[in-house]
Design an enzyme around this catalytic site. Structure first.
Site, PDB file in Angstrom:
ATOM      1  N   ARG A  91      -7.285  15.714  14.940  1.00 42.13           N
ATOM      2  CA  ARG A  91      -7.365  14.283  14.664  1.00 42.13           C
ATOM      3  C   ARG A  91      -8.405  13.584  15.529  1.00 42.13           C
ATOM      4  O   ARG A  91      -8.559  12.359  15.423  1.00 42.13           O
ATOM      5  CB  ARG A  91      -6.008  13.646  14.934  1.00 42.13           C
ATOM      6  CG  ARG A  91      -5.160  13.458  13.683  1.00 42.13           C
ATOM      7  CD  ARG A  91      -3.783  13.059  14.139  1.00 42.13           C
ATOM      8  NE  ARG A  91      -3.109  12.209  13.225  1.00 42.13           N
ATOM      9  CZ  ARG A  91      -1.915  12.537  12.674  1.00 42.13           C
ATOM     10  NH1 ARG A  91      -1.364  13.696  12.909  1.00 42.13           N
ATOM     11  NH2 ARG A  91      -1.305  11.692  11.889  1.00 42.13           N
ATOM     12  N   ARG A 129       8.327   4.753   2.880  1.00 42.81           N
ATOM     13  CA  ARG A 129       8.816   6.117   3.145  1.00 42.81           C
ATOM     14  C   ARG A 129      10.180   6.092   3.835  1.00 42.81           C
ATOM     15  O   ARG A 129      10.428   5.279   4.724  1.00 42.81           O
ATOM     16  CB  ARG A 129       7.802   6.840   4.034  1.00 42.81           C
ATOM     17  CG  ARG A 129       8.303   8.195   4.522  1.00 42.81           C
ATOM     18  CD  ARG A 129       7.203   9.094   4.945  1.00 42.81           C
ATOM     19  NE  ARG A 129       6.452   8.612   6.090  1.00 42.81           N
ATOM     20  CZ  ARG A 129       5.398   9.245   6.584  1.00 42.81           C
ATOM     21  NH1 ARG A 129       4.964  10.348   6.012  1.00 42.81           N
ATOM     22  NH2 ARG A 129       4.758   8.764   7.627  1.00 42.81           N
ATOM     23  N   ARG A 153      11.027   6.092   9.699  1.00 40.99           N
ATOM     24  CA  ARG A 153      10.401   6.544  10.944  1.00 40.99           C
ATOM     25  C   ARG A 153       9.995   5.331  11.770  1.00 40.99           C
ATOM     26  O   ARG A 153       9.525   4.339  11.222  1.00 40.99           O
ATOM     27  CB  ARG A 153       9.146   7.375  10.613  1.00 40.99           C
ATOM     28  CG  ARG A 153       9.408   8.859  10.585  1.00 40.99           C
ATOM     29  CD  ARG A 153       8.241   9.632  10.040  1.00 40.99           C
ATOM     30  NE  ARG A 153       6.963   9.389  10.716  1.00 40.99           N
ATOM     31  CZ  ARG A 153       5.855  10.087  10.460  1.00 40.99           C
ATOM     32  NH1 ARG A 153       5.872  11.051   9.555  1.00 40.99           N
ATOM     33  NH2 ARG A 153       4.726   9.820  11.095  1.00 40.99           N
TER      34      ARG A 153
END
Ligand code: AMP
Length: 212
Positions: free
Chosen positions: A88, A127, A160
């Site tokens: 990343r 999500r 999350r």
């Protein structure tokens, strides 16, 4: 076969790499999942990583490189896996190249999942994840049969901590500053393959298969 799945948070790296790894019979190595497990188990790495993850920031390179070095050079997985969420940063990519050079391993392809920015926010904020098995759902695109409950083990679905709007914005900014420069890095190595990652999950999987 060694594949890297690359893209912004919410581009579907996790969803797609799970599907493709299963079909190809290779391992799926998600650094996000490895770190979340470490946080849950309160290991040394977990304790170091938690504060960064909660804010939506990247974990320091030296921490994540240590984690990944242990995994990718292990005998049983060495020849077949998808790297999901790593590298990343440029430092991570260079360090991976060094590890692979020393072990005579080659990356087959870097699959770049492209999604427009406004769609990413919606994908991430909708999500939900099973607190027990980690199965992922989405309020609009992949709703569970019963609201708030996992289809597989009937456990509670949670959001999350880094999927809240402020943290999503931080993650997208970090992606732009630190991760997006890798597009050029892998393009220059002629490893990058762009895939349109908008649309149904199955449609995107088919597109990925076509380029592998
Ligand atoms: P993900 O599940 O891929 O969205 O990753 C969740 C979080 O784990 C990220 O927001 C980072 O805090 C951390 N993380 C995962 N992979 C890396 C990486 N390669 N480098 C730094 N931090 C990472």
């Amino acid at each position: 076969m060694i594949l890297i799945f690359f893209g912004a948070p919410g581009s579907g790296k996790g969803t797609q790499s799970k599907i493709i790894a299963k079909k190809l019979g290779i391992y799926h190595l998600s650094t996000g999942e490895i770190l979340r497990e470490a946080v849950k188990d309160k290991t040394q790495v977990g304790l170091e990583a938690k504060q960064y993850m909660d804010r939506g920031d990247l974990v320091p390179d030296e921490v994540i490189i240590r984690v990944i070095a242990e995994k990718v050079l292990k005998g049983d997985i060495k020849n077949g896996y998808i790297l999901d969420g790593f590298p990343r940063t440029l430092a991570q990519a260079k360090s991976l190249d060094r590890m692979y050079q020393n072990a005579s391993i080659e990356i087959d392809r870097v699959i770049y999942l492209e999604v427009q920015r406004d769609k990413l926010i919606n994908r991430l904020s909708g999500r939900r994840v099973c607190a027990l098995c980690g199965e992922e759902y989405h309020l609009d695109f992949k709703a569970p049969k019963e609201e708030g409950v996992c289809d597989i083990d009937q456990s509670e679905l949670i959001q999350r901590s880094d999927d809240h709007v402020a943290e999503i914005r931080t993650r997208l900014e970090n992606y732009k500053d630190q991760t997006e420069p890798l597009v050029k890095y892998y393009q220059d190595q002629e490893l990058l393959v762009r895939v349109d990652a908008e649309g149904q999950i199955e449609t995107v999987s088919k597109r990925i298969f076509e380029v592998i």
